[in-house]
Design a protein around this motif. Structure first.
Motif, PDB file in Angstrom:
ATOM      1  N   GLY A   1     -13.864  -2.501   3.901  1.00  0.00           N
ATOM      2  CA  GLY A   1     -14.250  -3.229   2.793  1.00  0.00           C
ATOM      3  C   GLY A   1     -13.475  -2.900   1.658  1.00  0.00           C
ATOM      4  O   GLY A   1     -13.703  -3.542   0.672  1.00  0.00           O
ATOM      5  N   VAL A   2     -12.208  -2.277   1.799  1.00  0.00           N
ATOM      6  CA  VAL A   2     -11.244  -2.421   0.628  1.00  0.00           C
ATOM      7  C   VAL A   2     -10.615  -3.414   0.657  1.00  0.00           C
ATOM      8  O   VAL A   2     -10.116  -4.099   1.528  1.00  0.00           O
ATOM      9  CB  VAL A   2     -10.416  -1.058   0.874  1.00  0.00           C
ATOM     10  N   PRO A   3     -10.475  -4.272  -0.646  1.00  0.00           N
ATOM     11  CA  PRO A   3      -9.705  -5.334  -1.000  1.00  0.00           C
ATOM     12  C   PRO A   3      -8.282  -5.448  -0.040  1.00  0.00           C
ATOM     13  O   PRO A   3      -7.728  -4.325  -0.184  1.00  0.00           O
ATOM     14  CB  PRO A   3      -9.426  -5.563  -2.359  1.00  0.00           C
ATOM     15  N   LEU A   4      -7.793  -6.552   0.507  1.00  0.00           N
ATOM     16  CA  LEU A   4      -6.790  -6.372   1.208  1.00  0.00           C
ATOM     17  C   LEU A   4      -5.588  -6.019   0.515  1.00  0.00           C
ATOM     18  O   LEU A   4      -4.455  -5.711   1.007  1.00  0.00           O
ATOM     19  CB  LEU A   4      -6.646  -7.800   1.939  1.00  0.00           C
ATOM     20  N   ALA A   5      -5.280  -6.805  -0.727  1.00  0.00           N
ATOM     21  CA  ALA A   5      -4.152  -6.463  -1.437  1.00  0.00           C
ATOM     22  C   ALA A   5      -4.015  -5.067  -1.680  1.00  0.00           C
ATOM     23  O   ALA A   5      -2.919  -4.406  -1.607  1.00  0.00           O
ATOM     24  CB  ALA A   5      -4.315  -7.193  -2.841  1.00  0.00           C
ATOM     25  N   ALA A   6      -4.988  -4.174  -2.200  1.00  0.00           N
ATOM     26  CA  ALA A   6      -4.900  -2.681  -2.382  1.00  0.00           C
ATOM     27  C   ALA A   6      -4.634  -2.009  -0.913  1.00  0.00           C
ATOM     28  O   ALA A   6      -3.773  -1.066  -0.873  1.00  0.00           O
ATOM     29  CB  ALA A   6      -6.154  -2.210  -2.782  1.00  0.00           C
ATOM     30  N   THR A   7      -5.304  -2.569   0.225  1.00  0.00           N
ATOM     31  CA  THR A   7      -4.796  -1.933   1.388  1.00  0.00           C
ATOM     32  C   THR A   7      -3.518  -2.188   1.763  1.00  0.00           C
ATOM     33  O   THR A   7      -2.611  -1.274   2.360  1.00  0.00           O
ATOM     34  CB  THR A   7      -5.918  -2.591   2.377  1.00  0.00           C
ATOM     35  N   ARG A   8      -2.857  -3.191   1.674  1.00  0.00           N
ATOM     36  CA  ARG A   8      -1.427  -3.588   1.804  1.00  0.00           C
ATOM     37  C   ARG A   8      -0.591  -2.511   0.828  1.00  0.00           C
ATOM     38  O   ARG A   8       0.368  -1.894   1.596  1.00  0.00           O
ATOM     39  CB  ARG A   8      -0.934  -4.758   1.505  1.00  0.00           C
ATOM     40  N   ARG A   9      -0.876  -2.488  -0.121  1.00  0.00           N
ATOM     41  CA  ARG A   9      -0.133  -1.363  -0.930  1.00  0.00           C
ATOM     42  C   ARG A   9      -0.224  -0.068  -0.626  1.00  0.00           C
ATOM     43  O   ARG A   9       0.841   0.709  -0.376  1.00  0.00           O
ATOM     44  CB  ARG A   9      -0.659  -1.528  -2.517  1.00  0.00           C
ATOM     45  N   ALA A  10      -1.490   0.438   0.090  1.00  0.00           N
ATOM     46  CA  ALA A  10      -1.478   1.641   0.613  1.00  0.00           C
ATOM     47  C   ALA A  10      -0.397   1.833   1.928  1.00  0.00           C
ATOM     48  O   ALA A  10      -0.212   3.042   2.262  1.00  0.00           O
ATOM     49  CB  ALA A  10      -3.192   2.023   0.753  1.00  0.00           C
ATOM     50  N   VAL A  11      -0.818   0.839   2.776  1.00  0.00           N
ATOM     51  CA  VAL A  11      -0.285   0.829   4.001  1.00  0.00           C
ATOM     52  C   VAL A  11       1.433   0.891   4.011  1.00  0.00           C
ATOM     53  O   VAL A  11       2.213   1.892   4.534  1.00  0.00           O
ATOM     54  CB  VAL A  11      -0.596  -0.381   4.883  1.00  0.00           C
TER      55      VAL A  11
END
Length: 319
Positions: A260-270
């Motif tokens: 449920g974490v927003p995709l943009a933030a998830t991409r940054r983390a990945v």
């Protein structure tokens, strides 16, 4: 873009698990209970069903149990609520000092580097040295606890030079939004969410302060009595890690869907995660021992511990 108020709303909307969630049940024959958090290889493995596929020929199934951060996960491991899980560097040290019967099964070097220290954008603080006398929030016994201390050391400060405010991520987000703390040390995905927000500034990133490793941990009874099952889990995660390295866009999609974490933030983390998994080699164990010695010197754990005493040695493979 997120301001601090929107940041709080976003974090509050994420389903953060309590210390020992209902899914953590007593051991059952043929079931591997895996604790996970809102980021990383275990979430990908869960979404893909990779561990289940690897364990099916062994007559094993998987129960997944979600935790908000590492210390509650290891509390569950110690209380026989789960068999296996992943945390950052500090939680297993505090758990071992509290006589938790755990072992290090594998390591993800630099896997915890997606972390940092946040400030309100209007803060006058410009350097780590200016944290002196300030209220700095972090989760007790978490990787953020260690990162905070390492940052102070890098700036020539001591732990006594700040006012530590120990808060779980959701509570720290609330305190940060209210302006009742001066700085907040936090890890991904919460760090990545905050980085995108207006009204938030990054003082320092973990990658500029100290290496932060992640660890896959198992209860010692599970490791001793079901070693082939544990090895199969580690092997499956190694395959997942290799896939993650080559498919970061798909990893972000899976993580966002699964947490449920927003995709943009998830991409940054990945994008900043090193997904390589390996055994507990001498270099990794030595770094973890240095952190344990740091916590003991500060009297944050009651006695010295030996990381080597908790390192699992996989049984020799046939053939």
């Amino acid at each position: 873009m997120l301001d601090r108020r929107s940041l709080l709303a976003t974090l509050a909307a994420l389903p953060l698990a309590p210390a020992l969630v209902r899914g953590a049940r007593a051991a059952e024959p043929g079931v591997v209970r895996i604790g996970y958090q809102k980021n990383g290889i275990l979430v990908v493995a869960k979404q893909q069903g990779i561990i289940e596929k690897r364990l099916e020929p062994l007559g094993q199934s998987v129960r997944w149990v979600e935790f908000s951060f590492g210390p509650p996960l290891l509390e569950a491991l110690s209380l026989d609520g789960i068999d296996f899980g992943q945390t950052g560097d500090a939680p297993p040290i505090f758990a071992q000092a509290a006589r938790a019967n755990l072992v290090y099964a594998a390591a993800q070097e630099a896997g915890g580097s997606g972390a940092g220290i946040l400030l309100p954008e209007a803060s006058a603080i410009q350097s780590l040295a200016e944290l002196k006398g300030k209220r700095v929030a972090f989760a007790k016994a978490s990787s953020a606890h260690n990162l905070t201390i390492a940052a102070l050391e890098k700036a020539g400060l001591s732990y006594a030079d700040i006012t530590p405010v120990t808060l779980a991520p959701a509570d720290a987000a609330a305190a940060f939004a209210r302006g009742s703390i001066d700085a907040w040390t936090i890890w991904d995905p919460y760090f990545a969410i905050a980085e995108q927000g207006e009204g938030v500034r990054v003082l320092a990133r973990a990658s500029d302060i100290t290496p932060q490793n992640n660890y896959f941990l198992a209860s010692r009874p599970f490791a001793e009595t079901r070693a082939p099952v544990l090895q199969a889990v580690i092997d499956a995660l190694g395959d997942v890690a290799a896939w993650c390295t080559q498919n970061r866009g798909a990893v972000a999609d899976l993580l966002s869907q699964g947490t449920g974490v927003p995709l943009a933030a998830t991409r940054r983390a990945v994008d900043r995660t090193d997904y390589v998994i390996g055994p507990m080699n001498d270099r990794v164990a030595a770094e973890q021992q240095r952190i344990a010695d740091r916590f003991h010197a500060l009297k944050l754990i009651p006695k010295p511990i030996r990381i080597a005493d908790a390192v699992w040695t996989a049984p020799a493979r046939n053939g």
